[in-house]
Design a protein around this motif. Structure first.
Motif, short mmCIF file in Angstrom:
data_model
loop_
_atom_site.label_atom_id
_atom_site.label_comp_id
_atom_site.label_asym_id
_atom_site.label_seq_id
_atom_site.Cartn_x
_atom_site.Cartn_y
_atom_site.Cartn_z
N UNK A 53 35.38 4.58 -47.81
CA UNK A 53 36.25 4.10 -48.90
C UNK A 53 36.46 2.58 -48.73
N UNK A 54 37.70 2.11 -48.67
CA UNK A 54 37.91 0.67 -48.54
C UNK A 54 37.90 0.20 -47.09
N UNK A 83 32.13 -5.48 -35.51
CA UNK A 83 31.59 -4.52 -36.46
C UNK A 83 30.15 -4.17 -36.10
N UNK A 101 38.61 -7.20 -33.75
CA UNK A 101 37.73 -6.24 -34.40
C UNK A 101 36.32 -6.81 -34.52
N UNK A 110 34.38 -6.93 -41.57
CA UNK A 110 33.94 -8.26 -41.14
C UNK A 110 35.02 -9.31 -41.40
N UNK A 111 35.85 -9.07 -42.41
CA UNK A 111 36.89 -10.04 -42.77
C UNK A 111 38.24 -9.66 -42.19
N UNK A 112 38.24 -8.78 -41.23
CA UNK A 112 39.50 -8.31 -40.66
C UNK A 112 40.42 -9.46 -40.26
N UNK A 113 41.68 -9.38 -40.67
CA UNK A 113 42.63 -10.41 -40.25
C UNK A 113 43.15 -10.14 -38.83
N UNK A 130 41.21 -2.86 -39.81
CA UNK A 130 42.18 -3.93 -39.60
C UNK A 130 43.52 -3.38 -39.14
N UNK A 160 32.17 -2.37 -44.95
CA UNK A 160 31.52 -3.35 -44.06
C UNK A 160 32.17 -4.71 -44.26
N UNK A 161 32.31 -5.15 -45.50
CA UNK A 161 32.91 -6.46 -45.75
C UNK A 161 34.38 -6.46 -45.32
N UNK A 162 35.07 -5.38 -45.62
CA UNK A 162 36.47 -5.28 -45.18
C UNK A 162 36.58 -5.55 -43.69
N UNK A 214 28.91 -0.94 -48.22
CA UNK A 214 29.09 -2.39 -48.22
C UNK A 214 30.58 -2.74 -48.29
N UNK A 215 31.34 -1.99 -49.09
CA UNK A 215 32.77 -2.31 -49.24
C UNK A 215 33.48 -2.27 -47.88
N UNK A 218 40.09 0.01 -44.78
CA UNK A 218 41.23 -0.78 -44.32
C UNK A 218 41.69 -0.37 -42.92
#
Lengths: 225, 225, 225, 225, 225, 225, 225, 225
Positions: H159-160, H207, H205, H198-201, H165, H194-196, H191-192, H162
């Motif tokens: 899914x997203x 990947x 983390x 990689x951009x973890x705040x 993070x 995966x990008x989430x 992909x969704x 999340x």
């Protein structure tokens, strides 16, 4: 700072870089300096180190200001502004079948010159045919006969990049296609001609990165020796 | 289920669909049935409703089994398997300048036939030139003279899709380019020729969706009237 | 520098370019100068060479400074700043059905003007309908009747680009859709309206590259002759 | 397997899943079972556990074979084949302003039904308007007046998805746009209408995932209460 | 320049634009001026025309220089620099349940302010909760109770955008998620949080375009009335 | 069906195809039959027509059933199942420097065999080095010396495709890199190694389409003659 | 402005930000200030607040002008220009196995320094090996033995990013791969090495965002403790 | 077929493959057999060869039929159907801090089991926490305390995505995030998330590739030793 020498595998350790002045002995083509992301000082030090080898020494995508500094510091170096190259110790004795460098339009000329000057520095003969894109294909067809004399052909084209396949369909040697970033909109800075060239229905076409005139010049030189 | 009629704006409300049998009066081309995602029963009912109008009635991308059911139920309907079309009430009286339908390869023929049969049903004359892709461009150039007689040209090409620009550069009429999904790898099911065609350096080329032979046939018919 | 002349296939070889002044005789529309990536000197020389032909001579996406130089050097040339065009030798005698140029918003006007001025230079009559996007569709519907008089319609729209399909659904002539780069975020500089227009559920819509007003003007002129 | 209860935050730990039967008390809408990737046995056990709560219990994108097993095992459950839903314990007492569910074409109906049946199960009144895409926009405009009565509007559209903006431009309530995977070629399984809807020039349009009728039904229900 | 008035469908034809001052009567929210791509003169004329209506008049993404000109010319207008808004005729009487505007980080605040000030101008009460991203989720959880009082929640988040789903999983009202362009690398200027939010496993989340604070403010206002 | 002969430009017009049996005289490599999208009957007729020329005749990506039919009908034809090739009239006299065909893993072997068998049919000597990917780079380094004897190297690699650059950094001849579709997830069916190879930091690497073993075999043969 | 303290979960509410000075107690690494999108004043206030904790305090991607202001205001802070870091309260007592930071080229050094200085501030020992990309892999292989002493390895590489896999195949510890934005054309600002690294055929490689030296430094520090 | 042995660098040359049975001595983790694209016979031969080493021997993504053949031929091998693994010679003596394997939903369990069983075979202790996605985050928060005991955490989420993070923000050890292909529409097969991720705040983390449970298991094992 230490220097390591093992036969042709020698390199110099500058800390921030490990240039290999004799790569041309090892691989038949020299290490080049890809300038973006390097400081002027780093470029100058690597250039000096590579001059220890037999050359040619080639700095690509160089900033005009940095280029002008280099040609002052190293008098044997020449700056080619449109092609964004500084070249020293070019091979003057030319040999092999001529390499044809062809463009779709006028705006592709800087990339074409990067390829042509690289191959020239590596000791190859160059024939330039510019602005023969498929919007007026008769401009290319008048050269159809002479294309048969090429040892290798470099095709630089932006927009839709169809010229890669068209030249591939006429030639009897390998064609190295260079997609250029010339275009707009759904061109995506070169993705359109890149895909065109990768999907060429002519089987003698291989492709290098967008705007990579240097690589095309090296490969054409290795083929047409 | 109610029927609304306001001049040429009439349509029939079937609940799941609102077919418009007289769209050809309103727009010069008929509503077609895009079959994917519709049940057989829905297709049959819409087809019947459209037959109330003057035609032609065209079902596109139709499943073979459904198609065979339609031609049994509606004897005037014809099934074109390669083109995946069922057509009824085609216009038999042909008029206008001929439409040329050109393909890069043999595998593009089904899309080309979708365009050709659509334009034929709309009362146009069709000339087919297949398998003249740029890997052997002399096969196209033998037709260079006759291309000047076209009222409109539809170019269907997969792989790199260079044929769109090349024909555009030779023609003096609008060229409707149809990228096809014929290819592999970095072709991305038609994205490569789509981008090629959108970036055409010949200015008389416009583009429709990947494999959209039907749309190309409609547009060519509107141009070449 | 040599000049080659073979019937309508003549072109001039300037080395960096091979302009074709009589392309309008060969194809019905002239070669244009796509300015980005060309030096001022190259543009000036090509412009001068194209003026040898019957015109019109059109330079697109031209830099303001270069444009001002051209109109000084070539007194018959006009500069249209918003449209980024310099045009000389426009065809003054207008003919054919009018071409409608429609925009979704105010920011699409420069692209629309590129299309309108190109078609005007090619001798067509132009009707402009600006800022009728679907956020207030009643602004378009008041023109529904007059749209039927168009020989061809050019629709320039950014944001979601829905106007292409909506106009397609109302018109009875070919619609050339021009996605514009007006938008932000998931607009991706024009990809969003480009995809919208390629997937138009109205079958009379074909598409040109993002912001390609020039191409749309050429195609509309070829249709509406 | 342990059960944790803390006010409305209770959930059941099944090891492979931790269903939350009383989520509707916590959030105003229930946990649904997204079936893909779950085994039949897992779906059955989660369904049974959720039936402990007040409902509704909704299984989405369910396989026909699994669905038929569920309705046999749980007699109060209903299977809606086109919408791929199994629903139990729907709220029968309807309240709030009606929710309009609109589609561009017939092939969008399954997604629309997923939205409509979800909102119905959550106790909302539903009005369906199907096949009013912009290829024949007069079919939508006859409903312009009644759209003003909607508490929320769900628009399901594939192809170019222009209907989202068009309805947004006519409505005075929030519009939830659902791009559908109905289309081909440069549609990219729903990306085209997704981008269309995200870039809507009508400001009252928000978007959910491609084919996410369930989410649209939940959101419309929360708005139109 | 003509003025057309048909009940609530009135608009003013300025040639380059057709502003609709009474859209708030027709749709419950006003037409805004999206400034990029418009000249200062065009913005000023449209602003003046919209002031004829009841307001609010909102110019978005406005250039600081143009904004300062507007507030001088129209004394009732206010400029909000971080939010890039100029607003006149805001509704002072607030009503409805409060709208919560939440951000993941400090850099998301400008987009959040665009949403908050828009909803405020439309007469809603606003609660701001900033910098509660999931790297320190306890900062959000202290607000878990008060979130239940929201009529609608706007979540603005860049980076991975996980906050949209997390707030969705805690709230009992619709959540409008606004992906922001805050991030780098594989963030792709907002695509990463856009996809995150579209795939939210919480079903009450819908999404608007990247950085579209204005749209989120409008939709939240329509919901929380 | 007519036959046109102009020196080496002869081709046969079969209507659906225009095969060119003597392309090897014109270009140094033959026309191949790309089988996907062609019917069995079309493949058979083109194969028969190409056999009129000097060969080799190569059908690529052929279906097993169709392949077995061909080898029965044309006794000189051989079927290579893993490589999906049918080849007739291969050149038996080998010449030139050997071509090295290298793979990253076992799953890349079918593509490698397509390249190897194509080059073999064109009269080249082949050396195979399989499964020397960079997860255990010592397996490649034991071959470092012999790689210097290659006239050209074909590198077939999936996963991350790093082998292309690594071999490029060791070789002194042109390297033709073939990204393969072997991988999963963010591999995107070959996009990952395609990009890897296009961005090679070794300058002697050019690239062909994903899984295009045939093209790599042709180009290597043209180089290593 | 209120301050909330609950064990290690304390944070300070500044309105626009909620810094957490003791995150290192809660998680073993501190909160950093990601500077882009924050005003100078915001950065200064957050920096001051974080200095209340035990440190280290790290501001990343900081603008030179802002950085110089910080080191004046907070005398214990150091500015590292190439790495775009300001660091205060670094841990001086180093422990754990050394972390190796390796780059493919000279242009990757700034990202590598971001990782190295972050890990150094967290109390780790660092070994730097720069410019050992696969175009001259012998430069890496001289370090093969010492790589076995690493507790964790950070590999920063642009271009094709093959170094990630190659180091992974030699190491016996976890490798954190950082794709850099160093490259051009089909590099797409780091997507090419990102995909390369995600598809690594060496199983001990994990990946962080493009140019995310900070994250790599944190993770390596947590591993090599 | 020759066998090369040089200390730990030994490998067996099977022609189609060069397995390395003692890689665990060289790198601390064994070579695995990635089964897709390999024939049953190839898998069997490589499996047999790897059994010569100390193990564990792990075949990933194995076809059920092939798996059943392996466990018959090699009695010490076990087949784990959901995880698509065959494992022999697992390390029975467990050591190190426990590895937590966490999933967002039930459909992520197969990927999570691939990670868990890999780490288990490598001699680690495993704690499983499944279905704690952010739609009901209280299900995760009940485990907040025990997460502090983890040596490494593997988070598998579709899914997203999340959850990556969110767990990162709670943990004090490295988190290896595995995006899964569980989702639909704008999820793009992983992909969704995966990008989430990689951009973890959250900065701890890193990947691995979509669905790469094996890699995550290896890395977690190397960390938590």
């Amino acid at each position: 700072m230490t220097s390591r020498k093992r036969a042709t595998n020698s390199f110099k350790d500058l800390g921030f870089a490990k240039p290999e002045p004799h790569r041309i002995h090892r691989q038949g083509f020299p290490e080049a300096i890809y300038c973006p992301g390097k400081t002027e000082d780093q470029i100058r030090k690597i250039f000096a180190e590579l001059l220890v080898g037999p050359g040619p020494v080639i700095a690509t995508r160089i900033d005009p200001r940095v280029a002008r500094g280099l040609v002052i510091e190293f008098p044997g170096a020449h700056y080619y502004e449109a092609a964004r190259l500084v070249i020293a110790k070019a091979i003057y004795r030319k040999r092999g079948q001529p390499i044809y460098v062809v463009t779709g339009g006028t705006a592709d000329v800087p990339v074409a010159e990067e390829a042509a000057l690289t191959a020239d520095a590596l000791g190859r003969r160059i024939v330039r045919i510019f602005d023969v894109g498929v919007a007026g294909i008769h401009r290319l067809l008048v050269h159809q006969g002479t294309l048969q004399k090429a040892g290798a052909i470099v095709v630089c084209a932006g927009m839709e990049g169809a010229l890669g396949s068209v030249v591939g369909g006429l030639a009897s040697c390998p064609v190295i296609a260079v997609p250029t970033s010339v275009g707009y909109g759904a061109h995506f800075n070169g993705i359109a001609p890149l895909l065109t060239m990768l999907n060429s229905c002519a089987s003698n076409v291989s492709v290098v990165n967008i705007d990579n005139g240097f690589g095309a010049g090296v490969i054409a030189s290795l083929i047409s020796k």
